[in-house]
Design an enzyme around this catalytic site. Sequence first.
Site, short mmCIF file in Angstrom:
data_model
loop_
_atom_site.label_atom_id
_atom_site.label_comp_id
_atom_site.label_asym_id
_atom_site.label_seq_id
_atom_site.Cartn_x
_atom_site.Cartn_y
_atom_site.Cartn_z
N THR A 185 22.28 50.42 28.39
CA THR A 185 22.51 49.19 29.14
C THR A 185 21.92 49.39 30.54
OG1 THR A 185 24.61 50.01 29.99
CG2 THR A 185 24.67 48.85 27.90
N GLU A 330 24.76 46.16 23.19
CA GLU A 330 25.88 46.61 22.36
C GLU A 330 25.97 45.87 21.03
OE1 GLU A 330 25.93 46.03 25.58
OE2 GLU A 330 27.29 47.37 26.66
N LYS A 439 37.10 32.47 40.93
CA LYS A 439 38.51 32.06 40.87
C LYS A 439 38.83 31.32 42.16
CE LYS A 439 38.89 35.92 37.95
NZ LYS A 439 38.10 37.15 38.08
N TRP A 444 39.30 28.40 37.37
CA TRP A 444 38.01 29.07 37.21
C TRP A 444 36.87 28.07 37.44
CZ3 TRP A 444 38.32 32.48 32.13
CH2 TRP A 444 39.18 33.57 32.39
#
Lengths: 539, 539
Positions: A185, A330, A439, A444
């Site tokens: 990654t 992944e 936030k 959100w």
Amino acid sequence: MLAGQMQQTPLLISDILTHAARGHSDREIVSRLVDEPVWRYDCGGLATRAARAANALTAMGVATGDRVSSLAWNTHRHLELFFAVPGMGAVLHTANPRLPEDQLVFTITHAGSRVLFYDRSFAAMVDRLRERLPTVELFVMLAVAERPLRGHVQAESYETLLADMNPDFSWPRFDENAGAFLCYTSGTTGDPKGVLYSHRSVVLHALAAGLDGALGLTAFDCIMPCQSLYHATAWGLPFAALINGCKIVLPCDRFDGTSLQTLIGGEGVTFSGGVPTIWTMYLAHLKATSGTTGSLKRLVIGGSAVPRVMAETFERTYGVTVRQIWGMTETSPLGAISTPTPRLADRGQDVCDEVIWTRQGRAPFGIQIRIIDEAGDPCPHDGETSGTLEVRGPWVLERYYRADASAVDADGWFDTGDIATIDADGFMRITDRTKDVIKSGGEWISSIDIENAAAGCPGVRIAAVVGVFHPKWEERPVLVVEAVPEASVTEQAVREHLAPLIAGWWMPDLIVFDTVPLTATGKIDKKVLRGLYGDCLRS
Amino acid sequence: MLAGQMQQTPLLISDILTHAARGHSDREIVSRLVDEPVWRYDCGGLATRAARAANALTAMGVATGDRVSSLAWNTHRHLELFFAVPGMGAVLHTANPRLPEDQLVFTITHAGSRVLFYDRSFAAMVDRLRERLPTVELFVMLAVAERPLRGHVQAESYETLLADMNPDFSWPRFDENAGAFLCYTSGTTGDPKGVLYSHRSVVLHALAAGLDGALGLTAFDCIMPCQSLYHATAWGLPFAALINGCKIVLPCDRFDGTSLQTLIGGEGVTFSGGVPTIWTMYLAHLKATSGTTGSLKRLVIGGSAVPRVMAETFERTYGVTVRQIWGMTETSPLGAISTPTPRLADRGQDVCDEVIWTRQGRAPFGIQIRIIDEAGDPCPHDGETSGTLEVRGPWVLERYYRADASAVDADGWFDTGDIATIDADGFMRITDRTKDVIKSGGEWISSIDIENAAAGCPGVRIAAVVGVFHPKWEERPVLVVEAVPEASVTEQAVREHLAPLIAGWWMPDLIVFDTVPLTATGKIDKKVLRGLYGDCLRS
């Protein structure tokens, strides 16, 4: 259990090569190279040269389970290593040349690679990093023998090595769960983490990816991967292409509009894929040159959300179908892809386009996705409720390379770090990264939704939104706009463009015009932006 | 070996059901039934009813590894058993009602089935055979509760059983190599032999079969399996269809032209498959009624060689693409399929048609095929040399059920009992069964080539060729012609038709007009023909 009585044939990557060499031996493979003429051969040639490379690896003393690194572009030589290295039982670590040098060194050393294959363009860097790569015993330059750049690493030439080798290699049979590729990654926080694909995961991924509801490849396709071979094996495209008998065109490192257009026109490319940035450049090239897309039929775009205007332009102006794809290193990477269904089609072209262009897509066979709330309970699939996206399946990682702990929970769910919604038809939409979600006053705000809305404003090239500290609301959005060169877009124009598209309380507190920093994988580097703007609303 | 670090997700048949229920829950499934109205539901409904059936099986005491037999047509209830039985860990033996009763009894008893599910049309037979089925503890009639035909087997009604059951079932996770389906060969010599498919073999087969170079299914297809569900799981079509989101239409036992035409027109069938006999009847129906093929786009035909005239008529008159498929119960069944390639297409439509229509096809990814001579050495792939066809791969059997010995050699090759050629492009053509090939004066004559040539003669409905004893040449061919009713075809006409199509010394010594006997799987019964004509050239 009563055992079935079928053959226990392991799923091996060498079987993909053998299938291609036997089933469509003369299907062409064309490759641009660094400072060399365009290379042309076919699946039969690939099989022969991969066999020579496997014999060369054996002669070097590379053994089953050893790691070998590549530092290479999208070329036929890199493709040969995709088969030679895992085929002979070793593991190919596809190092990412876009990583910061410290991280690049970290990945090769963490992999413990004994051999490093690299393209000519990296000769100076490899020379410079040599002392920091203690595990590497042998350096091989992916170039012809006639123009050596051996440096003090005393590099061998790949072509010299291959020339002496036997063109036959008996690909060994072994456990399909053996490691095949090691992909790291990009490590925006902490060290990069390695994902060790198995032969089984690569083959199953390639089978599922080829189906019509996913990439939908046919023997008549000519595919040009514009995602790098070092990014999750170019999304597994080479494997799916060889299973399905496609022609393959490899653009080396030249993803600019002119170069791609030359290959599309000259080679009859029907299918390509890559991150949005590349296709923005390509569209700009087409516009500037009044070009057409020729044989190109389909684009699979992922890595970041596809701007709606991009999908619309490709489809309506040029007749090229655009599909979003979602995944990560992944997940091998195919986690979701937005292909149409009869149910969507029944609701009319506009609805179908809206869903296909604004969602990352549905899970292909093999993959399960779900969203959960902060208590860990599944969220409804109503297209509205967002939650943490989790994924599991036979090409999802179980743990990172050399990690002691599993990366998944007891039921196999991997937390993707994305926030998403899933609608009643199973179409998933990423609304944010967990670490990027804003936030504000207990609610959100999706940074991606604001970015997508802003990206449609005339004159905006890239839009990036980060949440920054706010004394009253906890966090508030800041929008950084990188304008198209010479465009005269103003803050006022951006605000007016955004107003009807987002909730009023989502309107960024600050809009600045600046260059947007990108990560090694071409994504917006929000860590840098937070560093730059983190304190700007503090007073 | 360095183990990969991906998830060890087993490939299970229940995952196909779960994928369909989640990914395309409202995709329709339509089924004709025995003496009941047409049934309609969708993938979500299938999942719910399969869950009820699995709960019913559990309540009956059926345990992991137990065998359960079905004696049923192509209906939604049979399809439910395809998921309920293997899904809960038991094995579904799909008994073949076309077998002679002794063999049918043999298969159910050899399977050791504890439960027998059967369609209403078999009620009298099941009652009659009851005493000869010692392993069967419970009989369940696949019918509504209101019209019982319980007989002295005291059959339960499937619908009554399901009604009381919980519509949720937690499909267990287990080893993907567990047995799932038990399918018996038709046993033209000796007892039928059981092939025990595993979950892994079924899922891998379905993935590969869905690819464009094989069946090429899309989410917009409506598939109607006209191969029986008890023949190698209808060639795996139900699994491939549910993975790809196709609509499914099940014709029960009604494969006559009128019935098929009603379903094709009424349901929008795009894709079907089956043995040539069915499509001969369908073409006759179209001709008689001046009908059209409507939405039908593709047919996959196998079981016997596709007469060229059939393929030509479908394509040129009706615009329906015909693909041959080759396989056997032992190969799940997909061993080869004739789909076009760019290389063939480049050689023009006529060459492409000729190859596609006269070859059984190429091996799909996963399958390897080869031909060997009598010494066991590989024959060249020149399209001319014929040899014994061998096959291997993850959906080819390793040994027959309850057999002590393996059915394959040390390298996994299974001798198919077919004689074939393979050309340079990998297209395989069956020229004979090993036991049917005619050895004449030290050379081989292909009975299938003569049959195919004779089938093109106007007025010929079925042509069958067997080799019979000849005092001078060892064997010589005898041709049995079943004429189209009311056609006036003569021996002279057949000979004149054959003359330019076959080698002179292949001309049958005898041509007789008679009904051609067929086996339980609809193939020409050459054993019977050899019994009838074996001595006719003796004097």
